[in-house]
Design a protein around this motif. Structure first.
Motif, PDB file in Angstrom:
ATOM      1  N   ILE A   1      26.717  33.062  15.665  1.00 10.04           N
ATOM      2  CA  ILE A   1      25.297  33.396  15.822  1.00 10.04           C
ATOM      3  C   ILE A   1      25.144  34.898  15.767  1.00 10.04           C
ATOM      4  CG2 ILE A   1      23.305  33.267  17.362  1.00 10.04           C
ATOM      5  CD1 ILE A   1      24.541  30.708  18.520  1.00 10.04           C
ATOM      6  N   PHE A   2      24.303  35.384  14.879  1.00 10.20           N
ATOM      7  CA  PHE A   2      23.990  36.813  14.857  1.00 10.20           C
ATOM      8  C   PHE A   2      22.762  37.039  15.724  1.00 10.20           C
ATOM      9  CE2 PHE A   2      26.186  36.399  10.725  1.00 10.20           C
ATOM     10  CZ  PHE A   2      27.175  37.341  10.933  1.00 10.20           C
ATOM     11  N   PRO A   3      22.868  37.912  16.736  1.00  8.83           N
ATOM     12  CA  PRO A   3      21.698  38.166  17.575  1.00  8.83           C
ATOM     13  C   PRO A   3      20.597  38.832  16.748  1.00  8.83           C
ATOM     14  CG  PRO A   3      23.456  39.724  18.063  1.00  8.83           C
ATOM     15  CD  PRO A   3      24.009  38.745  17.078  1.00  8.83           C
TER      16      PRO A   3
ATOM     17  N   ILE B   1      21.636  31.588  13.093  1.00 10.46           N
ATOM     18  CA  ILE B   1      22.834  30.756  13.251  1.00 10.46           C
ATOM     19  C   ILE B   1      23.466  30.648  11.872  1.00 10.46           C
ATOM     20  CG2 ILE B   1      23.760  28.572  14.069  1.00 10.46           C
ATOM     21  CD1 ILE B   1      21.251  28.231  15.720  1.00 10.46           C
ATOM     22  N   ALA B   2      24.417  31.548  11.612  1.00  9.52           N
ATOM     23  CA  ALA B   2      24.985  31.631  10.271  1.00  9.52           C
ATOM     24  C   ALA B   2      25.918  30.462   9.997  1.00  9.52           C
ATOM     25  CB  ALA B   2      25.726  32.954  10.096  1.00  9.52           C
ATOM     26  N   VAL B   3      26.678  30.069  11.027  1.00 13.40           N
ATOM     27  CA  VAL B   3      27.561  28.905  10.883  1.00 13.40           C
ATOM     28  C   VAL B   3      27.371  28.055  12.126  1.00 13.40           C
ATOM     29  CG1 VAL B   3      29.934  28.090  10.708  1.00 13.40           C
ATOM     30  CG2 VAL B   3      29.247  30.180   9.518  1.00 13.40           C
TER      31      VAL B   3
ATOM     32  N   PRO C   1      24.267  27.259  -1.244  1.00 15.09           N
ATOM     33  CA  PRO C   1      23.368  28.277  -1.781  1.00 15.09           C
ATOM     34  C   PRO C   1      23.519  29.594  -1.032  1.00 15.09           C
ATOM     35  CG  PRO C   1      22.152  26.701  -0.457  1.00 15.09           C
ATOM     36  CD  PRO C   1      23.550  26.194  -0.539  1.00 15.09           C
ATOM     37  N   SER C   2      22.921  30.632  -1.566  1.00 21.61           N
ATOM     38  CA  SER C   2      23.026  31.957  -0.967  1.00 21.61           C
ATOM     39  C   SER C   2      22.540  31.939   0.476  1.00 21.61           C
ATOM     40  CB  SER C   2      22.194  32.933  -1.790  1.00 21.61           C
ATOM     41  OG  SER C   2      22.346  34.215  -1.274  1.00 21.61           O
ATOM     42  N   GLY C   3      23.299  32.581   1.354  1.00 11.73           N
ATOM     43  CA  GLY C   3      22.887  32.706   2.753  1.00 11.73           C
ATOM     44  C   GLY C   3      23.213  31.511   3.620  1.00 11.73           C
ATOM     45  N   CYS C   4      24.028  30.581   3.131  1.00 10.62           N
ATOM     46  CA  CYS C   4      24.292  29.376   3.909  1.00 10.62           C
ATOM     47  C   CYS C   4      25.455  29.562   4.860  1.00 10.62           C
ATOM     48  CB  CYS C   4      24.550  28.193   2.991  1.00 10.62           C
ATOM     49  SG  CYS C   4      26.132  28.287   2.166  1.00 10.62           S
ATOM     50  N   GLY C   5      26.104  30.725   4.838  1.00 14.01           N
ATOM     51  CA  GLY C   5      27.166  30.979   5.815  1.00 14.01           C
ATOM     52  C   GLY C   5      28.579  30.887   5.265  1.00 14.01           C
ATOM     53  N   LYS C   6      28.708  30.917   3.952  1.00 14.43           N
ATOM     54  CA  LYS C   6      30.048  30.817   3.356  1.00 14.43           C
ATOM     55  C   LYS C   6      30.888  32.042   3.688  1.00 14.43           C
ATOM     56  CE  LYS C   6      28.372  30.726  -0.780  1.00 14.43           C
ATOM     57  NZ  LYS C   6      26.909  30.771  -0.690  1.00 14.43           N
ATOM     58  N   SER C   7      30.317  33.230   3.395  1.00 15.50           N
ATOM     59  CA  SER C   7      31.072  34.455   3.659  1.00 15.50           C
ATOM     60  C   SER C   7      31.384  34.572   5.139  1.00 15.50           C
ATOM     61  CB  SER C   7      30.283  35.685   3.213  1.00 15.50           C
ATOM     62  OG  SER C   7      30.081  35.644   1.833  1.00 15.50           O
ATOM     63  N   THR C   8      30.416  34.221   5.975  1.00 15.96           N
ATOM     64  CA  THR C   8      30.631  34.321   7.415  1.00 15.96           C
ATOM     65  C   THR C   8      31.809  33.451   7.839  1.00 15.96           C
ATOM     66  OG1 THR C   8      28.260  34.645   7.634  1.00 15.96           O
ATOM     67  CG2 THR C   8      29.463  34.174   9.636  1.00 15.96           C
ATOM     68  N   THR C   9      31.874  32.231   7.297  1.00 18.74           N
ATOM     69  CA  THR C   9      33.007  31.356   7.609  1.00 18.74           C
ATOM     70  C   THR C   9      34.322  32.022   7.202  1.00 18.74           C
ATOM     71  OG1 THR C   9      31.583  29.468   7.151  1.00 18.74           O
ATOM     72  CG2 THR C   9      33.941  29.046   7.265  1.00 18.74           C
TER      73      THR C   9
ATOM     74  N   ASP D   1      36.356  35.399  -1.758  1.00  9.33           N
ATOM     75  CA  ASP D   1      34.909  35.383  -1.582  1.00  9.33           C
ATOM     76  C   ASP D   1      34.209  35.603  -2.915  1.00  9.33           C
ATOM     77  OD1 ASP D   1      32.367  35.381  -0.682  1.00  9.33           O
ATOM     78  OD2 ASP D   1      32.588  37.056   0.719  1.00  9.33           O
ATOM     79  N   GLU D   2      33.676  34.567  -3.460  1.00 12.83           N
ATOM     80  CA  GLU D   2      32.994  34.613  -4.765  1.00 12.83           C
ATOM     81  C   GLU D   2      33.676  35.561  -5.726  1.00 12.83           C
ATOM     82  OE1 GLU D   2      28.942  34.196  -4.947  1.00 12.83           O
ATOM     83  OE2 GLU D   2      28.653  33.669  -2.856  1.00 12.83           O
ATOM     84  N   PRO D   3      34.929  35.336  -6.007  1.00 14.31           N
ATOM     85  CA  PRO D   3      35.670  36.321  -6.787  1.00 14.31           C
ATOM     86  C   PRO D   3      35.221  36.377  -8.247  1.00 14.31           C
ATOM     87  CG  PRO D   3      37.018  34.394  -6.446  1.00 14.31           C
ATOM     88  CD  PRO D   3      35.764  34.183  -5.667  1.00 14.31           C
TER      89      PRO D   3
HETATM   90  N1  LIG Z   1      25.791  41.102  10.178  1.00 15.45           N
HETATM   91  C1  LIG Z   1      24.798  40.200  10.158  1.00 15.45           C
HETATM   92  N2  LIG Z   1      23.751  40.303  11.005  1.00 15.45           N
HETATM   93  C2  LIG Z   1      22.758  39.400  11.006  1.00 15.45           C
HETATM   94  N3  LIG Z   1      22.691  38.356  10.175  1.00 15.45           N
HETATM   95  C3  LIG Z   1      23.700  38.199   9.279  1.00 15.45           C
HETATM   96  C4  LIG Z   1      24.803  39.119   9.219  1.00 15.45           C
HETATM   97  N4  LIG Z   1      25.643  38.703   8.243  1.00 15.45           N
HETATM   98  C5  LIG Z   1      25.092  37.610   7.721  1.00 15.45           C
HETATM   99  N5  LIG Z   1      23.929  37.284   8.340  1.00 15.45           N
HETATM  100  C6  LIG Z   1      23.077  36.121   8.058  1.00 15.45           C
HETATM  101  O1  LIG Z   1      23.876  34.968   8.170  1.00 15.45           O
HETATM  102  C7  LIG Z   1      23.560  34.041   7.156  1.00 15.45           C
HETATM  103  C8  LIG Z   1      24.808  33.670   6.379  1.00 15.45           C
HETATM  104  O2  LIG Z   1      25.276  34.807   5.669  1.00 15.45           O
HETATM  105  P1  LIG Z   1      26.532  34.761   4.695  1.00 15.45           P
HETATM  106  O3  LIG Z   1      26.824  36.128   4.285  1.00 15.45           O
HETATM  107  O4  LIG Z   1      27.615  34.001   5.340  1.00 15.45           O
HETATM  108  O5  LIG Z   1      25.952  33.936   3.471  1.00 15.45           O
HETATM  109  P2  LIG Z   1      26.700  33.456   2.147  1.00 15.45           P
HETATM  110  O6  LIG Z   1      26.738  31.976   2.209  1.00 15.45           O
HETATM  111  O7  LIG Z   1      27.981  34.159   1.983  1.00 15.45           O
HETATM  112  O8  LIG Z   1      25.671  33.885   1.024  1.00 15.45           O
HETATM  113  P3  LIG Z   1      25.939  34.534  -0.426  1.00 15.45           P
HETATM  114  O9  LIG Z   1      26.224  33.408  -1.345  1.00 15.45           O
HETATM  115  O10 LIG Z   1      24.609  35.150  -0.731  1.00 15.45           O
HETATM  116  O11 LIG Z   1      27.040  35.519  -0.294  1.00 15.45           O
HETATM  117  C9  LIG Z   1      22.473  34.683   6.318  1.00 15.45           C
HETATM  118  O12 LIG Z   1      21.237  34.142   6.708  1.00 15.45           O
HETATM  119  C10 LIG Z   1      22.562  36.137   6.659  1.00 15.45           C
HETATM  120  O13 LIG Z   1      21.285  36.723   6.570  1.00 15.45           O
END
Ligand SMILES: Nc1ncnc2c1ncn2[C@@H]1O[C@H](COP(=O)(O)OP(=O)(O)OP(=O)(O)O)[C@@H](O)[C@H]1O
Ligand SMILES: [Mg+2]
Lengths: 367, 314
Positions: free
Chosen positions: A11-13, A24-26, A44-52, A169-171
């Motif tokens: 969770i990103f505050p 809630i990124a993941v 899709p973009s922003g679904c939390g892949k990179s965060t995972t 990560d999306e190489p």
């Molecule tokens: N440092 C952060 N602070 C606050 N919110 C964040 C932060 N990093 C990511 N997020 C949010 O968390 C969610 C997931 O982000 P993430 O980068 O994991 O997406 P992604 O699936 O990798 O997308 P993409 O395909 O665009 O790379 C997004 O809604 C993003 O806005």
């Protein structure tokens, strides 16, 4: 080595103190990645892949949940102690170092018992470089390389330590279509050759389907479905997954189940058992249509695109939620292009029915 | 390309800038050259109808002049001491500022304050801090107590007070004060530039370094410094150019005597020499000294750039 994610949550505050909108990124990710497999993390973009991925790498700390590498709990372990290789979305090659220096860099950082002699390091570096076929470019700087070559350098740098896990990560996102195809085959080959457990992030479903052993489909931080690519394609659990996989995309229609029959608009296209009467959304894969003069499903013919082995028939129907219906049909079947209408029968295993509100799959047996 | 017929228009539009440049930049340069190569040139005498022969006498006079050599020594010494010290300090401070989170804004402002403060005013404060006694002009039986805060601190820790800038002070003490003052004065600009450079380094390089298990010192030496090298080169080159033009800071501390009361002119610089020559109506000599200074700066900058090419990475 297997990797286990247990109730993993990030969770990103909220930035803004006034509005309490945390992200809630993941959300509660559970998954056991089998040893030596290539996992495609898709969404899709922003679904939390990179965060995972960043949580797996240790660059970001999970809000709750646990991560295990093998049997070791690594949740609190620092990045550098996890023994991972990470390829960043834009490679992050050190621009002031040559390819060789870039690849050597992780080895030169090793301390204590792991410390290597110069010859050993060079040998390892050249081995990694050969694996990705860049051993002839060792004295160039990153800005003298093409995108694909840079990407391979990044993979070599991640591989040279022989990581326990490789994270990508999306190489391929910066490459042109051709190079993308070529490099994804290469990633597959390297992964097979080294047998390193690999997690591959992408938002391109075709990419994920083509090289992964297992795919994980995510939406808004929540895992939707995990499985072998073909299984997920053939058996989506909800409308989102059905829509996300497949090119051309699945055709969706408004419909209903009434008296044991599935209707698209007014056409009763299939008889089913054990299904309650309700409004539904119906998805039919482009390859799920048979041309049939007496078929139950009536559409207005728009045009026919010949693609060699197959033809793509473009038609419309009032119940369709997409602007057009696209069906792929073997070119042995002649389409009467003079006709105003086209009639189809539907292949049962290519048609999925979803609850209109929840968009969850409704399972039934075909009569 | 611009149509030939249209060209006069282009010139017309450019003319304000060109005229200003000709009057205030090109002509002074040409005039400096002319004055430098006319034997014993003096503008007052020229107005009176005197003529001057062409020659290099002005240059010979300047070079032979002991005062000029002293000025050159001071200038070079200050340059060589202050540029490395201030660059290194600025680098460390910038890196520290960049890595802290909470008070960053406030600290940035504090470090930037000297930049917007009048350097003569700063000089007077420094002079007061380094003062040995309560007054600049104190006579033997007038004042006994130590007044400068620096000497207070030294004495507090049990040291001997040092005569930094007053009558009877040593050359090295004077230079020490100048180095401290110049470094302090030069820091804000350098910190600003380097901090800007640091903030433009892609954070992913640091993530990559972390994944690669890089120690902090290696990150600094192998990643931060190389990626900052264009900014470092810029800061060093401008530092040297500024250093060779040092003048105001000496005035700030010592006043226009350019040295302690008992040794006026001891800390004079090359620019100071030029001003002095102008004051004494030796425009020819002043021009010659200015040209020598120009050539030195040119050479040092070329050397800097050549050295920089090898160490600036991209
Ligand atoms: N440092 C952060 N602070 C606050 N919110 C964040 C932060 N990093 C990511 N997020 C949010 O968390 C969610 C997931 O982000 P993430 O980068 O994991 O997406 P992604 O699936 O990798 O997308 P993409 O395909 O665009 O790379 C997004 O809604 C993003 O806005
Ligand atoms: Mg991402």
């Amino acid at each position: 080595m297997k990797v286990v994610l247990e109730n993993l949550t990030k969770i990103f505050p909220s930035r803004n103190k006034k509005s309490n909108e945390e992200v809630i990124a993941v959300n509660n990710f559970n998954f056991e990645i089998p040893d030596g497999k290539l996992i495609g993390l898709l969404g899709p973009s922003g679904c939390g892949k990179s965060t995972t991925l960043y949580m797996l790498s240790g660059l970001q700390k999970p809000t709750s949940g646990k991560i295990y590498f093998g049997d070791d709990d690594v949740t609190e372990l620092a990045t550098e102690k996890r023994g991972i290789g990470l390829v960043f979305q834009n490679y992050a090659l050190y621009p002031h170092m040559t390819v060789k220096q870039n690849i050597l860099f992780p080895l030169q950082n090793l301390k204590g018992e792991e410390k290597m002699s110069k010859e050993e390091m060079l040998e390892r570096a050249y081995y990694a470089a050969k694996l990705v076929q860049i051993d002839e470019l060792m004295d160039r700087k990153p800005n003298e390389l093409s995108g694909g070559q840079q990407q391979r350098v990044a993979i070599a740098r991640a591989l040279v330590k022989m990581p326990r896990i490789l994270l990508l990560d999306e190489p391929l996102s910066n490459l042109d279509a051709r190079l993308r195809l070529q490099t994804r085959e290469e990633i597959r080959r390297i992964q097979k050759e080294t047998g390193i457990t690999t997690v591959f992030v992408t938002h391109d479903q075709e990419e994920a389907m083509s090289i992964s052993d297992l795919i994980v489909v995510m939406k808004l931080g929540v895992v939707q479905q995990i499985g072998k690519p073909q299984e997920v394609y053939d058996n989506p659990v909800n409308l989102f997954v059905a829509k996300f996989l497949g090119t051309p995309p699945i055709n969706v229609f408004d419909g209903k189940i009434k008296g044991g029959k599935v209707y698209i608009g007014e056409d009763a296209v299939m008889e089913v058992k054990d299904a309650a009467d309700q409004d539904v959304i119906i998805g039919i894969r482009p390859e799920g249509f048979n041309l049939d003069e007496n078929g139950p499903f009536h559409c207005k013919l728009e045009n026919v695109e010949v693609m060699g082995r197959d033809v793509s028939v473009v038609s419309t129907n009032a119940a369709s939620l997409n602007p057009v219906i696209r069906s792929i049909i073997n070119s042995d079947n002649k389409v009467n292009t003079e006709s105003e209408t086209v009639r189809y029968s539907i292949k049962p295993h290519k048609m999925f029915v979803f609850n209109k509100e929840t968009e969850e799959r409704i399972y039934f047996e075909v009569k | 390309m611009v149509d030939n017929k249209q060209q006069w228009k282009a010139w017309l539009y450019l003319s304000p800038a060109i005229i200003l440049l000709l009057v205030f930049t090109v002509w002074p340069i040409i005039n400096t050259l002319r004055m430098a190569f006319l034997e014993g040139y003096s503008a007052q005498a020229e107005v009176g109808g005197a003529t001057f022969e062409f020659g290099i006498g002005n240059f010979l006079k300047v070079i032979e002049y002991k005062k000029f050599l002293q000025c050159m020594q001071n200038t070079i010494l200050l340059c060589v001491l202050t540029v490395p010290i201030s660059t290194l300090l600025a680098l460390l401070i910038a890196v520290a500022l960049n890595s802290i989170k909470g008070l960053q804004k406030i600290l940035q402002t504090i470090f930037f304050l000297p930049y917007v403060t009048n350097s003569i005013a700063i000089g007077m404060v420094f002079a007061a801090m380094f003062n040995i006694v309560g007054s600049f002009h104190g006579t033997e039986n007038e004042i006994i107590q130590t007044a400068g805060i620096i000497n207070n601190v030294i004495e507090f820790f049990g040291g001997e007070r040092v005569n930094w800038i007053n009558a009877g002070s040593q050359y090295w003490a004077n230079i020490t004060v100048m180095v401290v003052y110049i470094v302090w004065n030069a820091l804000p600009f350098k910190i600003l530039v380097l901090l800007g450079g640091l903030q433009s380094i892609n954070a992913q390089y640091y993530d990559a370094a972390k994944v690669d298990g890089t120690s902090r010192s290696r990150v600094f030496a192998r990643i931060t410094v190389p990626l900052l090298s264009p900014m470092l080169a810029y800061v060093i080159i401008t530092g040297f150019i500024g250093g060779f033009k040092e003048y105001t800071s000496i005035v700030g501390i010592f006043g226009e005597t350019m040295g302690p009361p008992d040794a006026p002119g001891r800390l004079n610089t090359m620019v100071g020499f030029v001003y002095e020559a102008l004051e004494n109506k030796h425009q020819g000599r002043a021009s010659a000294a200015a040209l020598i200074l120009f050539v030195i700066i040119l050479i040092v900058t070329r050397l800097n750039m050549r050295f920089g090419k090898k160490s600036v990475y991209y």
